[in-house]
Design a protein around this motif. Structure first.
Motif, PDB file in Angstrom:
ATOM      1  N   ALA A  32       1.485   3.200   1.684  1.00  0.00           N
ATOM      2  CA  ALA A  32       1.178   3.599   3.058  1.00  0.00           C
ATOM      3  C   ALA A  32       0.961   5.104   3.158  1.00  0.00           C
ATOM      4  O   ALA A  32       0.134   5.584   3.936  1.00  0.00           O
ATOM      5  CB  ALA A  32       2.292   3.173   3.985  1.00  0.00           C
ATOM      6  N   ALA A  33       1.698   5.847   2.329  1.00  0.00           N
ATOM      7  CA  ALA A  33       1.655   7.308   2.449  1.00  0.00           C
ATOM      8  C   ALA A  33       0.421   7.925   1.785  1.00  0.00           C
ATOM      9  O   ALA A  33      -0.067   8.957   2.227  1.00  0.00           O
ATOM     10  CB  ALA A  33       2.922   7.909   1.836  1.00  0.00           C
ATOM     11  N   CYS A  34      -0.081   7.279   0.729  1.00  0.00           N
ATOM     12  CA  CYS A  34      -1.153   7.898  -0.068  1.00  0.00           C
ATOM     13  C   CYS A  34      -2.431   8.079   0.750  1.00  0.00           C
ATOM     14  O   CYS A  34      -2.981   7.116   1.284  1.00  0.00           O
ATOM     15  CB  CYS A  34      -1.462   7.041  -1.288  1.00  0.00           C
ATOM     16  N   PRO A  35      -2.937   9.319   0.860  1.00  0.00           N
ATOM     17  CA  PRO A  35      -4.158   9.540   1.645  1.00  0.00           C
ATOM     18  C   PRO A  35      -5.393   8.925   0.984  1.00  0.00           C
ATOM     19  O   PRO A  35      -6.433   8.794   1.614  1.00  0.00           O
ATOM     20  CB  PRO A  35      -4.274  11.071   1.696  1.00  0.00           C
ATOM     21  N   PHE A  36      -5.290   8.579  -0.302  1.00  0.00           N
ATOM     22  CA  PHE A  36      -6.434   7.989  -1.010  1.00  0.00           C
ATOM     23  C   PHE A  36      -6.243   6.490  -1.263  1.00  0.00           C
ATOM     24  O   PHE A  36      -7.050   5.864  -1.927  1.00  0.00           O
ATOM     25  CB  PHE A  36      -6.652   8.721  -2.349  1.00  0.00           C
ATOM     26  N   GLN A  37      -5.154   5.934  -0.744  1.00  0.00           N
ATOM     27  CA  GLN A  37      -4.847   4.502  -0.887  1.00  0.00           C
ATOM     28  C   GLN A  37      -4.932   4.048  -2.337  1.00  0.00           C
ATOM     29  O   GLN A  37      -5.633   3.101  -2.671  1.00  0.00           O
ATOM     30  CB  GLN A  37      -5.788   3.671  -0.028  1.00  0.00           C
ATOM     31  N   ILE A  38      -4.216   4.759  -3.194  1.00  0.00           N
ATOM     32  CA  ILE A  38      -4.305   4.479  -4.615  1.00  0.00           C
ATOM     33  C   ILE A  38      -3.246   3.501  -5.143  1.00  0.00           C
ATOM     34  O   ILE A  38      -3.588   2.522  -5.795  1.00  0.00           O
ATOM     35  CB  ILE A  38      -4.308   5.802  -5.421  1.00  0.00           C
ATOM     36  N   PRO A  39      -1.941   3.748  -4.871  1.00  0.00           N
ATOM     37  CA  PRO A  39      -0.966   2.853  -5.506  1.00  0.00           C
ATOM     38  C   PRO A  39      -1.265   1.391  -5.169  1.00  0.00           C
ATOM     39  O   PRO A  39      -1.523   1.051  -4.018  1.00  0.00           O
ATOM     40  CB  PRO A  39       0.375   3.297  -4.910  1.00  0.00           C
ATOM     41  N   ALA A  40      -1.286   0.572  -6.201  1.00  0.00           N
ATOM     42  CA  ALA A  40      -1.562  -0.855  -6.008  1.00  0.00           C
ATOM     43  C   ALA A  40      -0.300  -1.639  -6.337  1.00  0.00           C
ATOM     44  O   ALA A  40       0.584  -1.155  -7.041  1.00  0.00           O
ATOM     45  CB  ALA A  40      -2.710  -1.277  -6.907  1.00  0.00           C
ATOM     46  N   PHE A  41      -0.203  -2.848  -5.832  1.00  0.00           N
ATOM     47  CA  PHE A  41       1.005  -3.646  -5.976  1.00  0.00           C
ATOM     48  C   PHE A  41       0.637  -4.980  -6.606  1.00  0.00           C
ATOM     49  O   PHE A  41      -0.386  -5.572  -6.277  1.00  0.00           O
ATOM     50  CB  PHE A  41       1.627  -3.858  -4.587  1.00  0.00           C
ATOM     51  N   GLU A  42       1.463  -5.413  -7.511  1.00  0.00           N
ATOM     52  CA  GLU A  42       1.180  -6.697  -8.162  1.00  0.00           C
ATOM     53  C   GLU A  42       1.600  -7.846  -7.235  1.00  0.00           C
ATOM     54  O   GLU A  42       2.624  -8.491  -7.452  1.00  0.00           O
ATOM     55  CB  GLU A  42       1.917  -6.785  -9.499  1.00  0.00           C
ATOM     56  N   TYR A  43       0.801  -8.079  -6.220  1.00  0.00           N
ATOM     57  CA  TYR A  43       1.138  -9.101  -5.227  1.00  0.00           C
ATOM     58  C   TYR A  43       1.251 -10.494  -5.844  1.00  0.00           C
ATOM     59  O   TYR A  43       1.959 -11.355  -5.369  1.00  0.00           O
ATOM     60  CB  TYR A  43       0.079  -9.138  -4.117  1.00  0.00           C
ATOM     61  N   ASP A  44       0.482 -10.711  -6.937  1.00  0.00           N
ATOM     62  CA  ASP A  44       0.459 -12.058  -7.509  1.00  0.00           C
ATOM     63  C   ASP A  44       1.680 -12.361  -8.362  1.00  0.00           C
ATOM     64  O   ASP A  44       1.834 -13.465  -8.854  1.00  0.00           O
ATOM     65  CB  ASP A  44      -0.829 -12.261  -8.307  1.00  0.00           C
ATOM     66  N   LYS A  45       2.537 -11.342  -8.551  1.00  0.00           N
ATOM     67  CA  LYS A  45       3.729 -11.598  -9.364  1.00  0.00           C
ATOM     68  C   LYS A  45       4.923 -11.827  -8.449  1.00  0.00           C
ATOM     69  O   LYS A  45       5.268 -10.953  -7.640  1.00  0.00           O
ATOM     70  CB  LYS A  45       4.003 -10.408 -10.285  1.00  0.00           C
ATOM     71  N   ALA A  46       5.544 -12.981  -8.586  1.00  0.00           N
ATOM     72  CA  ALA A  46       6.702 -13.282  -7.738  1.00  0.00           C
ATOM     73  C   ALA A  46       7.928 -12.532  -8.251  1.00  0.00           C
ATOM     74  O   ALA A  46       8.737 -12.019  -7.482  1.00  0.00           O
ATOM     75  CB  ALA A  46       6.954 -14.776  -7.728  1.00  0.00           C
ATOM     76  N   LEU A  47       8.034 -12.444  -9.586  1.00  0.00           N
ATOM     77  CA  LEU A  47       9.202 -11.798 -10.175  1.00  0.00           C
ATOM     78  C   LEU A  47       8.855 -10.403 -10.665  1.00  0.00           C
ATOM     79  O   LEU A  47       7.879 -10.221 -11.380  1.00  0.00           O
ATOM     80  CB  LEU A  47       9.720 -12.625 -11.354  1.00  0.00           C
TER      81      LEU A  47
ATOM     82  N   ASP B 161      -1.475  17.986  -5.686  1.00  0.00           N
ATOM     83  CA  ASP B 161      -0.512  19.067  -5.934  1.00  0.00           C
ATOM     84  C   ASP B 161       0.746  18.862  -5.088  1.00  0.00           C
ATOM     85  O   ASP B 161       1.841  19.249  -5.481  1.00  0.00           O
ATOM     86  CB  ASP B 161      -1.146  20.422  -5.591  1.00  0.00           C
ATOM     87  N   HIS B 162       0.565  18.291  -3.901  1.00  0.00           N
ATOM     88  CA  HIS B 162       1.709  17.994  -3.024  1.00  0.00           C
ATOM     89  C   HIS B 162       1.649  16.517  -2.688  1.00  0.00           C
ATOM     90  O   HIS B 162       1.201  16.139  -1.600  1.00  0.00           O
ATOM     91  CB  HIS B 162       1.652  18.856  -1.761  1.00  0.00           C
ATOM     92  N   PRO B 163       2.077  15.679  -3.609  1.00  0.00           N
ATOM     93  CA  PRO B 163       1.828  14.239  -3.450  1.00  0.00           C
ATOM     94  C   PRO B 163       2.669  13.584  -2.359  1.00  0.00           C
ATOM     95  O   PRO B 163       3.889  13.781  -2.296  1.00  0.00           O
ATOM     96  CB  PRO B 163       2.161  13.667  -4.821  1.00  0.00           C
ATOM     97  N   ALA B 164       1.988  12.821  -1.519  1.00  0.00           N
ATOM     98  CA  ALA B 164       2.672  12.129  -0.426  1.00  0.00           C
ATOM     99  C   ALA B 164       3.527  10.995  -0.957  1.00  0.00           C
ATOM    100  O   ALA B 164       4.583  10.684  -0.411  1.00  0.00           O
ATOM    101  CB  ALA B 164       1.638  11.586   0.556  1.00  0.00           C
ATOM    102  N   CYS B 165       3.096  10.374  -2.070  1.00  0.00           N
ATOM    103  CA  CYS B 165       3.853   9.241  -2.613  1.00  0.00           C
ATOM    104  C   CYS B 165       5.235   9.703  -3.082  1.00  0.00           C
ATOM    105  O   CYS B 165       6.232   9.035  -2.849  1.00  0.00           O
ATOM    106  CB  CYS B 165       3.069   8.590  -3.743  1.00  0.00           C
ATOM    107  N   VAL B 166       5.266  10.884  -3.725  1.00  0.00           N
ATOM    108  CA  VAL B 166       6.542  11.411  -4.216  1.00  0.00           C
ATOM    109  C   VAL B 166       7.482  11.624  -3.049  1.00  0.00           C
ATOM    110  O   VAL B 166       8.656  11.295  -3.107  1.00  0.00           O
ATOM    111  CB  VAL B 166       6.318  12.747  -4.975  1.00  0.00           C
ATOM    112  N   SER B 167       6.904  12.163  -1.984  1.00  0.00           N
ATOM    113  CA  SER B 167       7.708  12.472  -0.823  1.00  0.00           C
ATOM    114  C   SER B 167       8.152  11.206  -0.087  1.00  0.00           C
ATOM    115  O   SER B 167       9.265  11.125   0.431  1.00  0.00           O
ATOM    116  CB  SER B 167       6.900  13.379   0.096  1.00  0.00           C
ATOM    117  N   ALA B 168       7.271  10.201  -0.074  1.00  0.00           N
ATOM    118  CA  ALA B 168       7.578   8.999   0.694  1.00  0.00           C
ATOM    119  C   ALA B 168       8.548   8.079  -0.022  1.00  0.00           C
ATOM    120  O   ALA B 168       9.278   7.316   0.613  1.00  0.00           O
ATOM    121  CB  ALA B 168       6.283   8.247   0.996  1.00  0.00           C
TER     122      ALA B 168
END
Lengths: 300, 380
Positions: A152-167, A116-123
């Motif tokens: 870093a902000a998400c308390p549930f460590q949800i957002p993931a990043f496509e590390y394997d993509k260079a572009l 309801d009060h998302p840390a990702c939006v705020s961060a």
């Protein structure tokens, strides 16, 4: 990142830069409270979940990720290791040993909780994340600059990043099937669940339903609705027959998560005082040392 | 005017029924507390104040497994998969010790058996999400037991993908289940529980005594048995007789026993340092059961009330209608010869005390029973 959105971002930055004193007050307010009374949510009843992982398949299908054959998901070997949602699977099911009064393992679906009060939006410093009136938290790929503050902000460590993509790597997470719900459909995972362990409905109703289930089946559930109050409430809520800590749910307070990230960020940048004072200090030292030099020269 | 009123009444009822399946006209007379369904003290038709679907103890319609349909075809919601051919009768037999009809038919207050679809809607996107939709309800009924013994969630054990359907014919399935019964559950004779009690480590439980002698029915103890007690894909003949470790609480462990053996009884009645012999009427009471009495259930003489009442060891204690005219001495295992059958009882049984040895002294000086017999012994 498209040219248009870069321009948008630069425009926003310029505006912020121009009106530091005026606008910094609004920046501190964080995401606008747009929580609607009948915002939607999902109640996950882990005592009903059978761990068939059909939701994983449906999610991939709905988000154009390589999904494979549905029948291949019947293989239960994969449940022997604990997994986390990532850029290839926005939701995963993990299995834990049985809880009270049951011989059956506990299966837990993991995905974005849509706070309801998302840390990702705020961060997010470019405003790529947004909280919608229907409860979902989404992000705009085009605006994202890949700073990964959301992770870093998400308390549930949800957002993931496509590390394997260079572009053009993207931040990936569950979007509460916003495209489907706009069309009046239920989220893909909810739609496929054979046991309706995922109940999609208004969050207010779901809390009532969850309380009722606990009241009527005290032997079946622990008396806790995870997500009712955690980090100020989440759209996805869980029922279980085992303490949530034993199911690797993070132990969280009832304070909204943005409070933490905001206070750090805003502490550093509040009213631009710290940077301004730093420059003032440096300038002062420069002025003093220059003056001292001048005086020295005068004496000579 | 009357007509309009009647129509209005029908509409009001329809609205009430739509929210939840009507429990029937006379449901207030059922043996259910009102608060199971209604939250307020005085529910009315317009304000029924119903709780979300009540699930427990709401069934008054029972059938014997043999009276139920053999095969039920579930095809209302088949999309990806074909219909489920559900062998109802054999499942009903299986559920006998696992919750019975109520295990699945959890809401049937009166009248004919309700269809699941009466309460469970067939769409996932709906107003009232307090009860699962039809697909969810069906799967929840089946999956809990099926997962317990199969340890997987394979869809094929109940229904086939539509593309593979050509091999599945209803006639073949009907033939497969025709007259099929769940085999009779074999009952153990003796079970030994190794406990942690300091009052005696072993509890020797003679299962057959409890069912045959004491007349207990299976479901008086086995109420919520899981199929995995017998069926488990992980169970092999090798580990069949392995010790099973239970994690029950003290109360749960004793629950079944203390319904008959009162709590105040001595622990040593069941707990002992060694494995004990089965109950023996002669040893424990000093009164051996003859060929007639041995076939009786305990309750026949000792009454149904627990603890069992003590019984007078004189025949007339139970056989009150026996008198000198109608008594056939042969039931005692001794057929009196012609001479002796003319005597009255007291001539041999002094003071009509049948518990002690009869006396021959009234007529014979040096005769004594059983050395000399007043007739022929019958085969016991």
């Amino acid at each position: 990142m498209s040219g248009k959105s870069r321009r948008d971002f630069l425009k926003t930055s310029a505006l912020i830069g121009a009106g530091v004193t005026g606008l910094s007050a609004t920046a501190k307010a964080g995401p606008k409270n747009i929580l609607s009374e009948d915002r939607m949510g999902v109640l996950v009843d882990t005592t009903a979940c059978v761990g068939c992982r059909n939701c994983e398949w449906a999610c991939k299908e709905a988000h154009n990720l390589p999904a494979g054959n549905l029948e291949s998901y019947e293989d239960r070997k994969i449940l022997e290791t604990k997994r986390r949602p990532d850029h290839t699977a926005l939701t995963v099911v993990n299995e834990y040993s049985s809880g009270k009064n049951s011989n059956l393992p506990v299966d837990v679906k993991v995905q974005c909780m849509h706070c309801d009060h998302p840390a990702c939006v705020s961060a997010c410093i470019v405003g790529a994340f947004s909280k919608h009136e229907n409860g979902s938290v989404t992000w705009d790929t085009d605006m994202c600059i890949g700073c990964r503050y959301c992770m870093a902000a998400c308390p549930f460590q949800i957002p993931a990043f496509e590390y394997d993509k260079a572009l053009n790597p993207k931040i990936m997470k569950c979007d509460f099937c916003i495209e489907r719900t706009k069309e009046g459909k239920v989220p893909a995972c909810v739609s496929i669940c054979p046991v309706e362990a995922l109940t999609y409905g208004s969050r207010t109703d779901l809390v009532k339903i969850a309380r009722d289930r606990i009241k009527r089946n005290p032997d079946r559930y622990v008396d806790h609705i995870f997500g009712e109050y955690e980090v100020g409430g989440t759209s996805w809520m869980y029922l279980s027959n085992k303490e949530f800590a034993e199911l690797e749910f993070p132990k969280l307070g009832e304070k909204p998560a943005p409070g933490v990230s905001e206070s750090i960020q805003h502490g550093i940048f509040a009213y631009f005082v710290p940077p301004v004072s730093l420059y003032a200090l440096l300038g002062g030292i420069m002025w003093i040392s220059k003056r001292r030099k001048e005086l020295d020269e005068e004496i000579k | 005017m009357k007509k309009i009123f009647a129509i209005l009444l029908v509409i009001v009822c329809a609205v009430a029924i739509n929210a939840q399946q009507s429990p029937g006209k006379d449901h207030s007379k059922l043996n259910i507390t009102c608060k199971t369904c209604h939250t307020c003290d005085v529910p009315t038709k317009s304000e029924p104040c119903l709780v979300l679907c009540p699930r427990e103890r709401m069934v008054t319609v029972y059938q014997k497994p043999e009276q139920t349909p053999e095969l039920i075809v579930m095809d209302q919601i088949s999309d990806r998969y074909g219909p489920v051919y559900f062998s109802h009768r054999i499942h009903a037999q299986m559920s006998n010790m696992g919750g019975g009809c109520e295990g699945c038919h959890h809401f049937n207050t009166s009248g004919p058996i309700l269809k699941c679809s009466n309460c469970h809607e067939s769409t996932r996107k709906r107003e009232n999400v307090s009860v699962p939709d039809l697909k969810g309800a069906y799967h929840r009924q089946c999956m809990d037991c099926h997962r317990e013994w199969s340890h997987d969630t394979g869809c094929n054990s109940c229904h086939q993908l539509k593309k593979d359907l050509k091999d599945v014919k209803k006639d073949n399935i009907q033939k497969k289940y025709a007259g099929k019964q769940h085999p009779v559950v074999l009952e153990p004779t003796k079970l030994v529980y190794e406990t942690k009690s300091d009052k005696g480590k072993f509890v020797t439980f003679y299962h057959n005594d409890h069912t045959k002698q004491f007349g207990l029915s299976c479901i008086s103890c086995h109420k919520q048995e899981s199929c995995t007690k017998c069926h488990d894909v992980n169970r092999t003949d090798k580990n069949k007789n392995l010790k099973v470790v239970t994690k029950k609480t003290f109360e749960d462990q004793h629950k079944n026993c203390i319904s008959c053996h009162s709590k105040t009884e001595n622990c040593n009645k069941c707990h002992n340092d060694k494995i004990i012999e089965p109950f023996n009427h002669a040893k424990s009471t000093g009164w051996a059961l003859n060929k007639y009495h041995i076939n009786l259930s305990c309750t026949k003489c000792h009454g149904t009330k627990l603890p069992y009442k003590k019984v007078d060891n004189r025949c007339s204690g139970c056989h009150q209608n026996w008198n000198e005219e109608n008594f056939k001495h042969s039931v005692t295992g001794l057929q009196l010869d012609e001479n002796h059958s003319a005597f009255s009882c007291e001539d041999c049984h002094i003071d009509k005390n049948f518990a002690v040895k009869p006396s021959c002294n009234n007529c014979h000086d040096d005769y004594s029973f059983p050395k000399q017999k007043p007739g022929k012994m019958l085969k016991k």
